[in-house]
Design a protein around this motif. Structure first.
Motif, PDB file in Angstrom:
ATOM      1  N   THR A 202       4.165   1.341  11.828  1.00 33.25           N
ATOM      2  CA  THR A 202       4.908   1.507  10.569  1.00 33.25           C
ATOM      3  C   THR A 202       4.295   2.610   9.725  1.00 33.25           C
ATOM      4  N   GLY A 203       2.968   2.657   9.650  1.00 37.64           N
ATOM      5  CA  GLY A 203       2.322   3.716   8.889  1.00 37.64           C
ATOM      6  C   GLY A 203       2.372   5.057   9.591  1.00 37.64           C
ATOM      7  N   ASP A 204       2.312   5.042  10.924  1.00 32.60           N
ATOM      8  CA  ASP A 204       2.228   6.280  11.686  1.00 32.60           C
ATOM      9  C   ASP A 204       3.577   6.989  11.760  1.00 32.60           C
ATOM     10  N   ILE A 205       4.597   6.321  12.308  1.00 33.43           N
ATOM     11  CA  ILE A 205       5.908   6.971  12.446  1.00 33.43           C
ATOM     12  C   ILE A 205       6.992   6.344  11.576  1.00 33.43           C
ATOM     13  N   GLY A 206       6.775   5.094  11.164  1.00 38.47           N
ATOM     14  CA  GLY A 206       7.767   4.474  10.280  1.00 38.47           C
ATOM     15  C   GLY A 206       7.890   5.184   8.951  1.00 38.47           C
ATOM     16  N   THR A 207       6.771   5.728   8.463  1.00 35.94           N
ATOM     17  CA  THR A 207       6.823   6.458   7.199  1.00 35.94           C
ATOM     18  C   THR A 207       7.655   7.732   7.328  1.00 35.94           C
ATOM     19  N   HIS A 208       7.662   8.342   8.520  1.00 35.78           N
ATOM     20  CA  HIS A 208       8.532   9.493   8.741  1.00 35.78           C
ATOM     21  C   HIS A 208      10.003   9.075   8.621  1.00 35.78           C
ATOM     22  N   CYS A 209      10.350   7.942   9.220  1.00 32.65           N
ATOM     23  CA  CYS A 209      11.731   7.456   9.134  1.00 32.65           C
ATOM     24  C   CYS A 209      12.109   7.149   7.685  1.00 32.65           C
ATOM     25  N   HIS A 210      11.209   6.477   6.989  1.00 31.75           N
ATOM     26  CA  HIS A 210      11.452   6.124   5.592  1.00 31.75           C
ATOM     27  C   HIS A 210      11.707   7.378   4.755  1.00 31.75           C
ATOM     28  N   HIS A 211      10.837   8.377   4.917  1.00 28.38           N
ATOM     29  CA  HIS A 211      10.996   9.587   4.118  1.00 28.38           C
ATOM     30  C   HIS A 211      12.234  10.370   4.527  1.00 28.38           C
ATOM     31  N   LEU A 212      12.472  10.498   5.833  1.00 24.12           N
ATOM     32  CA  LEU A 212      13.588  11.314   6.297  1.00 24.12           C
ATOM     33  C   LEU A 212      14.925  10.770   5.804  1.00 24.12           C
ATOM     34  N   GLY A 213      15.129   9.465   5.888  1.00 26.95           N
ATOM     35  CA  GLY A 213      16.380   8.888   5.415  1.00 26.95           C
ATOM     36  C   GLY A 213      16.594   9.111   3.935  1.00 26.95           C
ATOM     37  N   ALA A 214      15.554   8.863   3.149  1.00 25.39           N
ATOM     38  CA  ALA A 214      15.664   9.049   1.701  1.00 25.39           C
ATOM     39  C   ALA A 214      15.860  10.519   1.348  1.00 25.39           C
ATOM     40  N   PHE A 215      15.170  11.407   2.056  1.00 26.74           N
ATOM     41  CA  PHE A 215      15.250  12.833   1.772  1.00 26.74           C
ATOM     42  C   PHE A 215      16.638  13.376   2.086  1.00 26.74           C
ATOM     43  N   VAL A 216      17.142  13.079   3.265  1.00 24.62           N
ATOM     44  CA  VAL A 216      18.447  13.601   3.671  1.00 24.62           C
ATOM     45  C   VAL A 216      19.555  13.064   2.771  1.00 24.62           C
ATOM     46  N   CYS A 217      19.479  11.805   2.413  1.00 21.91           N
ATOM     47  CA  CYS A 217      20.545  11.189   1.608  1.00 21.91           C
ATOM     48  C   CYS A 217      20.375  11.419   0.113  1.00 21.91           C
ATOM     49  N   GLY A 218      19.177  11.860  -0.303  1.00 16.80           N
ATOM     50  CA  GLY A 218      18.947  12.060  -1.721  1.00 16.80           C
ATOM     51  C   GLY A 218      18.891  10.768  -2.512  1.00 16.80           C
ATOM     52  N   ARG A 219      18.537   9.676  -1.813  1.00 23.16           N
ATOM     53  CA  ARG A 219      18.469   8.357  -2.441  1.00 23.16           C
ATOM     54  C   ARG A 219      17.256   7.616  -1.916  1.00 23.16           C
TER      55      ARG A 219
END
Length: 391
Positions: A202-219
């Protein structure tokens, strides 16, 4: 389109970590050099003197700028007229906070690998210190600097998908199928709770998923419901997790991650669905953005000038179509944005609003909050847990 300002000079970068056997330190250094806006001039590449010296000389650092202690490096570089403008923190997770504090206290801008820290209290402390000092503090969620990720973000912001309905992000790898005892040192510390914090995958690659979704959607992600698993060789922490998430505005989504998925290399993928269209980006095919409109033929946008490419992506187009760009270029893009922000701060220059979109210390803190929320949810049997930072 607002262009990136020309560099007044190459900025000077110091790197913490990156010595013998390190992967990510070299990635930072190469990204900085590729941007054309940095020289790597100093480093505490290892706390072991011989490794530090050998690694520093291999990086062509001057002998008097090869250090074994980040505190000494911060003090001496801050006192030099040609001292470093910023430090890149590429060490294991549990050292990020202390290194960042030592640098901020000496007036040195900070670029940190993720996850930002191992605890939320430490992450919030860095948010506070950055606000008080006004220094630039970037976090290296490098996928966000891929040209076609910026294209996706701009299209969503401009309403190309209509009303957002759902967001799905996944990241699958296989490398943790090797038992930790048989893996290298870099793999071993990643499953040690004393070094990485309370989670592994979760810390290693899950944080990438968390950031990418929020970044792309702007939410931002506002809540998570998760289930952790250890499916590979025995280890103290999870290697797989499945999550439901909610984005601001109540938009539902999922995050699926595993580092014990045979045949998967770096399978990071995001799919966003609106009520008019959807888009999909896969980092293993980073040049392509799939756009599918309801009732119309599918469309594939390719990185390059024109032909539907927006202004935000165009700033990161360096080669014509057919000459591939990939993750190394994204790292260069990210370090270009860091350099522009740092030079502007040092010169007192105001940049056009929206020119830069690099991940900040707040994004890093949100990632740490996400880690803690996902863990708490799994431990509670899958309850919804909030992901917002305290006000």
């Amino acid at each position: 389109m607002a262009e990136f300002p020309l560099a007044g000079r190459r900025l000077r970068l110091g790197v913490i970590g990156g010595g013998q056997g390190s992967f990510i330190g070299k990635v930072h250094a190469r990204g900085a050099r590729l941007s054309g806006r940095w020289d790597v001039v100093a480093g505490a590449l290892s706390s072991r003197p011989q490794v530090a010296q050998e690694s520093g000389r291999a990086w062509l650092l001057a002998d008097d700028r090869i250090y074994t202690d980040y505190r000494v490096m911060a003090e001496r570089e801050a006192a030099r007229p040609d001292g470093i403008d910023a430090v890149a923190i590429t060490t294991p997770n549990n050292s990020h906070h202390a290194i960042a504090v030592a640098s901020l206290e000496k007036g040195i801008d900070v670029i940190s690998d993720k996850p930002l820290t191992t605890t939320l209290d430490d992450a919030l402390d860095l948010v506070r210190r950055q606000k008080e000092t006004g220094l630039v503090f970037g976090v290296t969620y490098a996928y966000a600097a891929s040209a076609m990720v910026r294209q996706a973000r701009q299209m969503i912001a401009e309403g190309a998908l209509g009303k957002l309905q759902q967001v799905h992000v996944e990241y699958f790898q296989e490398w943790a199928l090797t038992p930790p005892s048989e893996a290298g040192a870099g793999a071993q510390w990643r499953v040690d709770p004393a070094i990485v914090g309370p989670t592994f995958t979760t810390g290693d690659i899950g944080t990438h998923c968390h950031h990418l979704g929020a970044f792309v959607c702007g939410r931002p992600v506002t809540a998570v419901r998760s289930e952790f698993h250890t499916l590979g060789p025995p280890k103290a922490l999870e290697d797989t997790a499945f999550m439901h998430v909610r984005y601001e505005g109540g938009i539902p989504g999922t995050i699926m991650i595993s580092q014990v998925a045979p045949g998967a290399h770096c399978g990071l993928r995001i799919r966003v669905f609106g009520d008019k269209a959807s888009l999909e980006w896969n980092q293993e095919e980073p040049e392509l953005l799939h756009v599918r409109r309801f009732g119309e033929p599918a469309c594939v946008l390719t990185r390059g000038e024109g032909a539907g490419i927006g202004t935000h992506a165009a700033r990161f187009v360096h080669m014509p179509r057919g000459h591939p760009e990939a993750l190394s270029d994204a790292w260069g893009n990210l370090y270009e944005e860091f350099a522009i922000a740092i030079e502007a701060r040092r010169l007192g220059r105001t940049l056009p609003e929206g020119l830069l979109a690099y991940p900040t210390v707040v994004d890093g803190a949100l990632g740490v909050k996400f880690i803690e929320a996902a863990l708490a949810s799994s431990q509670s049997g899958g309850a919804w847990v909030g992901c917002s930072l305290p006000s």
